[in-house]
Design an enzyme around this catalytic site. Structure first.
Site, PDB file in Angstrom:
ATOM      1  CG  LEU A 127      -2.000  -1.008   1.358  1.00  0.00           C
ATOM      2  CD1 LEU A 127      -2.740  -0.736   2.806  1.00  0.00           C
ATOM      3  CD2 LEU A 127      -3.126  -0.868   0.343  1.00  0.00           C
ATOM      4  CG  ASP A 128       0.467   4.399  -2.916  1.00  0.00           C
ATOM      5  OD1 ASP A 128       1.534   3.440  -3.285  1.00  0.00           O
ATOM      6  OD2 ASP A 128      -0.238   5.083  -3.505  1.00  0.00           O
ATOM      7  CE  LYS A 129       5.982   8.367   5.071  1.00  0.00           C
ATOM      8  NZ  LYS A 129       7.014   9.039   5.077  1.00  0.00           N
ATOM      9  NE  ARG A 170      -1.586   8.948  -4.515  1.00  0.00           N
ATOM     10  CZ  ARG A 170      -0.338   8.908  -3.793  1.00  0.00           C
ATOM     11  NH1 ARG A 170       0.306   7.723  -3.217  1.00  0.00           N
ATOM     12  NH2 ARG A 170       0.235  10.087  -3.483  1.00  0.00           N
TER      13      ARG A 170
END
Length: 330
Positions: A141-143, A254
């Site tokens: 997962l993205d930060k 995103r």
């Protein structure tokens, strides 16, 4: 894995793959082996052919097998004694058994160290569980994204679960709050994505215009990427979406949502920077400050790697997200 990296003067290494590294991609294997070496440098030595697998050139996505011999060129690494150990940390557990752990990752925590981040979820969890023989990330997962993250406790579970992710046999649903009124008729986004590095070495993604390509534009080709979107709740100036991905590209949600003209609230890479600033100051919504990206992995469905049982997990919205939604006028 035999023949670990030396911290002294750089020298050629030949590393034989054992069951602990079986099935790993070459790039991920090297990033883990060469701790402290920037990822951009790792990819550079792979592309140059300095890394060899069984005496032959190999691509970054080559899957390693037991007995493979990997030639690792001389690479100067940071002195391990100068790198502070990761802090021990447990995370909220949604599901755990002998094969895997599912946690609810907070926003702002990277899943692993690297690219300027000293440590992430996996390093911190290993420190918190020193007796665990095997802990590896199943996916990422993205930060800035919160929510469900799977960690394998056995190599067999890792291989089985990653195969499910690769073949798109998992169901991943995210909650995303976007800026503006999302059109109800827009339910499928089928737009190719192209991944690239900025001049500063930062990883970015952009949508590829299929029409321009068809007309002979030299724009680089992208990989087909499909996102399904459903309106969960409409608010004044914002829309809460249920987003399901059919492909798992970097930053897919995103970039797709921003490409449609409705970026995610708080997205610092692809978002509306003026709106983000107003949200953080409490000026966009009267009396409510919001200082993170509103993207949360809320539901995950997969088959248990040992029993084959269908598992469906849910992680409720973080408190700051729920509170912000309550402050929004309908």
């Amino acid at each position: 894995m035999r023949g670990p990296a030396e911290a002294a003067a750089p020298a050629v290494q030949t590393v034989e793959i054992d069951e602990g590294s079986e099935g790993q991609r070459l790039d991920n294997f090297l990033i883990k082996l060469l701790k402290g070496v920037p990822k951009t440098h790792v990819y550079r030595v792979i592309r140059s052919g300095e890394v060899r697998v069984n005496k032959g050139r190999a691509a970054a996505d080559t899957r390693l097998a037991i007995g493979d011999r990997v030639r690792v060129p001389p690479v100067r690494m940071a002195d391990p004694s100068a790198v502070p150990p990761a802090p021990a940390r447990e995370f909220p557990v949604v599901f755990e058994d002998d094969h895997l752990i599912a946690i609810n990752k907070p926003a702002g925590v990277a899943v692993h160290g690297g690219s300027g981040v000293s440590s992430g979820v996996i390093e911190q969890l290993r420190q918190a569980r020193p007796t665990a023989r095997f802990l590896e990330l199943v996916h990422r997962l993205d930060k800035e994204t919160s929510g469900l993250l799977l960690i394998a406790k056995k190599r067999s579970a890792l291989v089985a679960l990653q195969e499910q992710f690769r073949s798109r046999e998992t169901g991943k649903t995210y909650a995303a709050l976007v800026i503006g009124a999302w059109p109800a008729s827009r339910k499928v986004i089928d737009v190719a994505l192209h991944k690239f590095l900025t001049g500063e070495g930062e990883r970015r993604v952009r949508a590829v215009d299929a029409l321009r390509q068809a007309q002979g534009d030299r724009e680089p080709e992208g990989r087909r990427s499909i996102t399904l979107v459903r309106i969960a709740q409409a608010y004044a100036g914002f829309t809460l979406l249920d987003v399901t991905i059919k492909t798992g590209r970097t930053h897919q949600i995103r970039v797709h949502l921003a490409h449609e003209g409705h970026p995610i609230a708080g997205d610092e890479k692809y978002g509306d920077f003026a709106v983000n600033k107003a949200l953080a100051r409490g000026e966009a919504v009267q009396g409510a400050r919001f200082e993170r990206m509103f993207l949360h992995a809320r539901r995950l469905r997969f088959e248990h790697p040992a029993s084959g049982e269908a598992i469906e997990l849910e992680a409720p919205l973080p408190a700051e997200c729920s509170a912000f939604l309550q402050s929004l006028p309908s």
